[in-house]
Design an enzyme around this catalytic site. Structure first.
Site, short mmCIF file in Angstrom:
data_model
loop_
_atom_site.label_atom_id
_atom_site.label_comp_id
_atom_site.label_asym_id
_atom_site.label_seq_id
_atom_site.Cartn_x
_atom_site.Cartn_y
_atom_site.Cartn_z
N HIS A 151 75.01 -11.20 7.42
CA HIS A 151 75.71 -11.93 6.94
C HIS A 151 75.18 -13.51 6.98
O HIS A 151 75.54 -14.14 8.21
CB HIS A 151 76.54 -11.62 6.56
N CYS A 152 74.79 -14.39 6.39
CA CYS A 152 73.90 -15.54 6.57
C CYS A 152 75.12 -16.22 5.56
O CYS A 152 75.25 -16.26 4.23
CB CYS A 152 72.76 -16.02 6.21
N PRO A 153 76.08 -17.14 6.34
CA PRO A 153 77.25 -17.90 5.49
C PRO A 153 76.18 -19.04 4.96
O PRO A 153 76.72 -19.13 4.26
CB PRO A 153 78.09 -18.39 6.67
N GLY A 155 75.50 -18.27 2.17
CA GLY A 155 75.99 -16.99 0.85
C GLY A 155 75.98 -16.01 0.42
O GLY A 155 76.61 -15.49 -0.36
#
Length: 398
Positions: free
Chosen positions: A189-191, A194
């Site tokens: 999951h890449c912030p 997003g």
């Protein structure tokens, strides 16, 4: 006022994810809903379900803003000067890299990463019946672990049961705790984008980080060139800050300062994004995911017999499949209309999500059955009776 017919409608079930997902009518105006309005999980949808993102989008706005602001300063201050002194191709090349970078970012952030639909209540109940085998003779009996096994290219892969989605996750899939969904070929999951990075948007994520690295290097080189040329013309950097030539759209004394700001941003970006691009280039070349590399799933340190069954045999083949391979369709029809839920009859002898959907399968034990009359325990089913290819085996540990 409600019509007389509306009072005869049965009451809506409790507002739970399962009931929201399979409810077809809105309680206010009886209008059919889109599936994205009732899908479980912690995703945000925009443009009538065309755009899908995670709920935590603050870092994505920071990423988008840094690229837009830095490139805007570059085109406003550096490009007019360099196009006059060197070549008009400099702003053209910069514009192409910027457009490609932003396009890859938006495609990564706005697309479905490969979300796996959750099991329906009937499917979940059928899986529970298959696993929870009662044993009245032994009150201390505990059911076996919820694990199934598949054999892919000679390598045994365990399929873990997801208690949230009520399914056996396909190989390489994992449940994202932030988005609360199982994702096919889950990478991480890449912030910064997003969104989750999975099977359907990994190629765009990889192209984004590579193009961002190229853009940072290009802008940084142009910044240094601009500072050097201005310093040579003025007889020094401090003298260049004091000069204001005519015919320049903006004050020239701002150009060296802006170039320094851009160079600092690009310098930091180069060292951070360059390492990330190199790491994912290694993953693409070896046909791994970040999740598998961190866990050491295919590490030879575990056993000499462990190898990566998803490798295509060479670095070139792995790169071509990751970047130019076929594009998988979305498993969630998020823009489709929700249909009324109807009770369905699920046979307890056939799994609702056959394991051979994860690849070709050949069971070593009698697991998947086509007819309601199971064969004797001493006669395992043949591959032809299952109607599936013989290259991959399945073991069921129920």
């Amino acid at each position: 006022m409600l019509s007389p017919q509306s009072s005869t409608l049965p009451p809506r079930p409790t507002d739970t994810p399962s009931s929201r997902r399979y409810s077809a009518l809105d309680s206010g105006n009886h209008m059919a809903k889109r599936k994205w309005q009732v899908l479980p999980g912690r995703n945000s949808y925009y443009c009538n379900g065309r755009i899908l993102m995670a709920r935590q989008k603050g870092v994505f706005y920071l990423t988008f803003g840094l690229i837009v602001v830095t490139c805007s300063l570059f085109f406003a201050f550096d490009c007019p000067f360099l196009a006059t002194r060197l070549s008009f191709a400099i702003p053209v090349v910069g514009a192409l890299i910027t457009i490609f970078c932003l396009s890859a970012l938006l495609r990564t952030s706005f697309s479905d990463p490969g979300i796996i639909p959750r099991a329906t209540p009937d499917e979940a109940a059928d899986i529970e019946r298959q696993m929870e085998v009662p044993n009245p003779d032994n009150p201390t009996y505990r059911p076996p672990p919820r694990i199934k096994e598949v054999v892919i290219n000679g390598q045994t892969i365990k399929l873990k049961y997801c208690f949230t989605c009520k399914i056996f996750r396909p190989p390489r899939a994992s449940h994202c705790s932030l988005c609360d969904n199982c994702v096919e070929q889950f990478d991480h999951h890449c912030p910064w984008v997003g969104n989750c990075v999975g099977k359907r948007n990994y190629r765009f994520f990889y192209l984004f980080i590579v193009s961002t690295c190229l853009l940072a290097i290009y802008v940084f080189a142009c910044n240094i060139t601009t500072i050097v040329l201005l310093s040579n013309d003025a007889g020094g950097f401090l003298e260049a800050l004091k000069r204001t030539p005519a015919r320049y759209p903006l004050p020239i004394y701002m150009t060296p300062i802006v170039c320094i700001i851009e160079a600092l941003i690009c310098f930091i970006s180069i060292w951070s994004v360059l390492g990330l691009a190199g790491f994912h280039t290694y993953l693409v070349a070896s046909s791994q995911t970040t999740n598998e590399d961190i866990k050491g799933t295919w590490s030879s340190k575990r056993s000499q017999d462990i190898f990566n069954p998803y490798s295509h045999g060479s670095v070139v083949s792995n790169c071509c499949m990751a970047i130019c391979g076929p594009f998988s369709p979305s498993l969630i029809d998020r823009r489709g209309f929700v249909v009324p839920a109807e009770p369905s009859v699920v046979s307890s002898s056939s799994p609702t999500r056959p394991l051979h959907s994860y690849g070709s399968a050949a069971p070593t034990h009698a697991v998947a059955q086509v007819t309601t009359d199971p064969p004797p325990p001493s006669q395992p089913q043949s591959i032809q009776s299952l109607g599936i290819a013989p290259s991959i085996q399945i073991n069921n540990r129920n």
